[in-house]
Design an enzyme around this catalytic site. Structure first.
Site, mmCIF file in Angstrom:
data_model
loop_
_atom_site.group_PDB
_atom_site.id
_atom_site.type_symbol
_atom_site.label_atom_id
_atom_site.label_comp_id
_atom_site.label_asym_id
_atom_site.label_seq_id
_atom_site.Cartn_x
_atom_site.Cartn_y
_atom_site.Cartn_z
ATOM 1 N N GLU A 302 23.144 12.994 18.770
ATOM 2 C CA GLU A 302 23.285 11.731 17.789
ATOM 3 C C GLU A 302 24.311 11.089 17.163
ATOM 4 O OE1 GLU A 302 22.071 14.898 17.223
ATOM 5 O OE2 GLU A 302 22.696 15.705 15.048
ATOM 6 N N HIS A 326 13.680 11.063 17.687
ATOM 7 C CA HIS A 326 14.496 12.053 17.085
ATOM 8 C C HIS A 326 15.870 11.760 16.959
ATOM 9 C CE1 HIS A 326 15.347 16.455 16.741
ATOM 10 N NE2 HIS A 326 16.406 16.004 17.363
ATOM 11 N N GLU A 327 16.471 11.199 17.860
ATOM 12 C CA GLU A 327 17.928 10.901 17.714
ATOM 13 C C GLU A 327 18.111 9.853 16.808
ATOM 14 O OE1 GLU A 327 19.751 13.219 19.072
ATOM 15 O OE2 GLU A 327 18.230 13.799 20.486
ATOM 16 N N HIS A 330 18.125 11.230 13.229
ATOM 17 C CA HIS A 330 19.321 11.745 12.657
ATOM 18 C C HIS A 330 20.118 10.914 12.213
ATOM 19 C CE1 HIS A 330 19.439 15.982 14.009
ATOM 20 N NE2 HIS A 330 19.050 15.576 15.389
ATOM 21 N N GLU A 349 17.967 19.713 11.691
ATOM 22 C CA GLU A 349 16.925 19.453 12.728
ATOM 23 C C GLU A 349 15.756 19.602 12.152
ATOM 24 O OE1 GLU A 349 17.881 18.454 15.368
ATOM 25 O OE2 GLU A 349 20.026 18.835 15.431
ATOM 26 N N ASP A 406 26.506 28.008 17.873
ATOM 27 C CA ASP A 406 25.489 27.425 19.013
ATOM 28 C C ASP A 406 24.190 28.562 19.225
ATOM 29 O OD1 ASP A 406 25.608 25.490 20.796
ATOM 30 O OD2 ASP A 406 26.077 26.649 22.369
ATOM 31 N N TYR A 414 14.404 23.849 14.321
ATOM 32 C CA TYR A 414 13.766 22.336 14.710
ATOM 33 C C TYR A 414 12.298 22.573 14.152
ATOM 34 C CZ TYR A 414 17.748 21.105 17.768
ATOM 35 O OH TYR A 414 18.741 20.768 18.156
#
Ligand SMILES: [Zn+2]
Length: 632
Positions: A302, A326-327, A330, A349, A406, A414
């Protein structure tokens, strides 16, 4: 109490100073106050950054760099306007694998001393620069090395056009520091300008105001006036062209890909309208997409004003565009209101998945969004099985200290995040919840937030001391407890019920080519494939393949789900397609389950290693870091 709360103690002003970073740019009215004014909990410090923003913090970056494809190096200067809050004699930036050549103070560029601290795993090295109490500008002259994990340099063969090299960055979570010396914490925001020199046959774009045409000099300038966290720093260089979709929206892609992308994403303008209707004005001026070569490790990133997106959603039927919703979402959750640390990743998320499904419902109806929720719930169940129902990593509020952030990028943030928000919506009603979310985005705009701040806001604005509501919302169960609360509502889908009927008919002996599958979208097919039993005969696989053409599907979601079954059951007819897929596509979400399925048997593992050796040059470090561990 949660283990993480220890970070809230003894921080003094640090937290509020971070939160106040952009309060000057936030419009406040009688109804909305800044987080600071609300007197909420202090922001925790970020265990993934060496920076000490309470002492000396960057406010604006002037980047001046050259991109050298022959050497695969970015070199130049990162100059920062800084605020030396403590009037001390040092400022600290994050670096990892960077060569720091020289550091200067002030616009007049007086050389100063600096030192690089010890290397720490994942985090890199702190760059500690000697400054004066009155210093307000520092310039760092640097170059990247082969260890710049954010950068993926593609040779012409790895692009769609096959003629020119290509470069893109992926800075989230803490990779910005591998290509720019920067205070690399999502709790710190900067504006930026950039001057980027690239080979003159190529074009450069950034997470900023962008050119729409190539120029003849290869010199591009950029301006980002809205303050952003470091993980949204983004650059891509390649042979690309631009085509508009609407007034405010458009697409960048390689010439070979642009027309397919324009067709696929024709509805992005509609999505922007739907999103603004839900949660208020889009605050970033333009919204464009950059379609990358297939090695991009994520579905989308994003980057503000310019979402980077995988070409694996070019399904030719617009069926995978929820990724764009979704993006785009953001632009509110994540880019406008940002998780203050990676332990609060669910705030980015979970909200975005919730918002994405609302946009899809607005455009395609509830039945469509229901399918996405069911698939998301299935993904969540798999993740819970993988991590273990009692794993601390299945709590929304994470504790990633000492680990690569990460590792926190799982479906928990999410989907569990999304279902928590859906639960709140169910308890208080959609209208009230929408008002609440609008106020939340307005209150925290251009600021960082964290789990405690959000929950305080939730208690104050929605729960308001009502014990029954508090019990039904169940903060403790959703946020701080592993797994899912026992009484959670399971999503259902009418359209999937029809898929299940067809599936049952097939299991009872009806030939595949006589099943009711008319007008099925990618989601229905995905649901069908996911229902297939683990053990299948060659005959069954061949029958489905003949009827529905799974092995030759152009749809990446369908392929990735199908390959899991062909691998498990040694269906050799799909081997070549599997090989092609793995050597072309670098999207981690697809690669990990496929390689895992292969690695489940000794023979499969050997095959996986053989393919991996050939495919690895096409994968970004974000993907290879995960796969190296799995396949060693
Ligand atoms: Zn996201």
């Amino acid at each position: 109490m949660t283990p993480y709360r220890k970070f809230l103690l003894g921080l003094g002003l640090a937290g509020s100073l971070q939160l106040g970073a952009c309060s000057t740019q936030t419009t406040t009215t009688d109804e909305t106050m800044t987080a600071e004014q609300l007197g909420m909990a202090q922001a925790p410090s970020d265990v993934h950054s060496f920076a000490k923003p309470a002492e000396a913090v960057a406010r604006h970056l002037d980047l001046d760099i050259a991109v050298n494809f022959d050497q695969k190096v970015i070199a130049g200067k990162a100059s920062y306007q800084i605020e030396n809050k403590a009037k001390g004699n040092e400022i600290i930036f994050d670096t990892r694998g960077l060569e720091i050549e020289q550091v200067y103070l002030g616009k007049e560029q007086t050389p100063t001393t600096f030192k690089l601290g010890d290397e720490k795993e994942f985090l890199g090295r702190p760059l500690i620069i000697a400054i004066q109490p009155e210093t307000d500008y520092v310039t760092i002259q640097y170059r990247t090395t082969a260890n710049a994990d954010a950068l993926q340099w593609l040779n012409p063969q790895q692009t769609a056009g096959k003629k020119h090299p290509f470069l893109f960055t992926q800075s989230q979570a803490i990779l910005a520091r591998t290509w720019i010396p920067i205070q690399d914490s999502p709790g710190i925001r900067i504006t930026y300008s950039a001057k980027v020199q690239v080979p003159k046959e190529l074009m450069a774009v950034m997470s900023a105001e962008n050119p729409q045409q190539k120029n003849s000099s290869g010199s591009y300038t950029f301006e980002m006036r809205q303050a952003i966290p470091s993980y949204l720093m983004a650059l891509s260089v390649g042979d690309m062209v631009f085509k508009p979709i609407g007034q405010q929206t458009g697409i960048y892609a390689e010439p070979a890909t642009i027309d397919a992308a324009v067709y696929e994403f024709a509805e992005m303008d509609k999505m922007l309208v739907a999103a603004e209707k839900l949660y208020g004005k889009y605050r970033w001026d333009r919204y464009d997409l950059l379609v990358l070569p297939p090695s991009f490790p994520f579905g989308g990133m994003e980057n503000p004003r310019l979402t980077f997106v995988t070409p694996t959603v070019l399904a030719k039927d617009r069926s995978l565009t929820s990724l764009i919703a979704h993006e785009l979402a953001h632009s509110w959750s994540g880019n406008l209101v940002t998780n203050g640390t990676w332990d609060d990743f669910w705030l980015n998320e979970g909200f975005t998945v919730y918002f994405e499904r609302r946009i899809m419902e607005e455009i395609y109806g509830k039945d469509y969004a229901d399918m996405l929720n069911v698939l998301g719930y299935q993904d969540l169940q798999h993740t819970l099985e993988d991590l273990g129902q009692t794993s601390d990593d299945t709590r929304l509020k994470l504790d990633l200290e000492g680990r690569d952030p990460d590792e926190g990028l799982t479906d928990i943030a999410y989907e569990k995040g999304n279902f928590f928000l859906q639960n709140i919506e169910r308890v208080v009603g959609r209208e009230r919840f929408d008002q609440f979310l609008n106020k939340y985005f307005q209150t925290f705009a251009f600021q960082s937030t964290n789990t405690d701040l959000f929950l305080d806001f939730l208690r104050k604005e929605l729960i308001q001391g009502d014990e029954k509501i508090a019990e039904q919302i169940n903060i403790e169960g959703w946020v701080y407890t592993p797994g899912l609360p026992e009484d959670h509502a399971k999503p259902t889908s009418k359209r999937f019920a029809q898929v299940e009927e067809s599936f049952k008919a097939w299991q009872s002996g009806k030939p595949a080519n006589q099943l009711q599958t008319k007008d099925w979208s990618s989601h229905e097919w995905l649901h069908f494939i996911r229902m297939l039993p683990e053990q299948m005969s060659q005959q069954q696989l061949a029958e489905l393949d003949k009827a529905f053409g799974f092995t030759n599907s152009g749809n990446s979601e369908v392929l990735a789900a199908w390959f899991i079954h062909t691998i498990r059951n040694n269906y050799a007819a799909a081997d070549q397609a599997l090989d092609n897929f793995l050597t072309n596509v670098g999207r981690r979400k697809f690669l990990v389950p496929i390689y895992k399925a292969l690695a489940a048997t000794p023979a499969g593992k050997k095959k996986a290693q053989e393919i991996y050796v050939r495919a690895k040059p096409n994968y970004h470090a974000v993907s290879t870091n995960t796969l190296d561990a799995m396949l060693k």
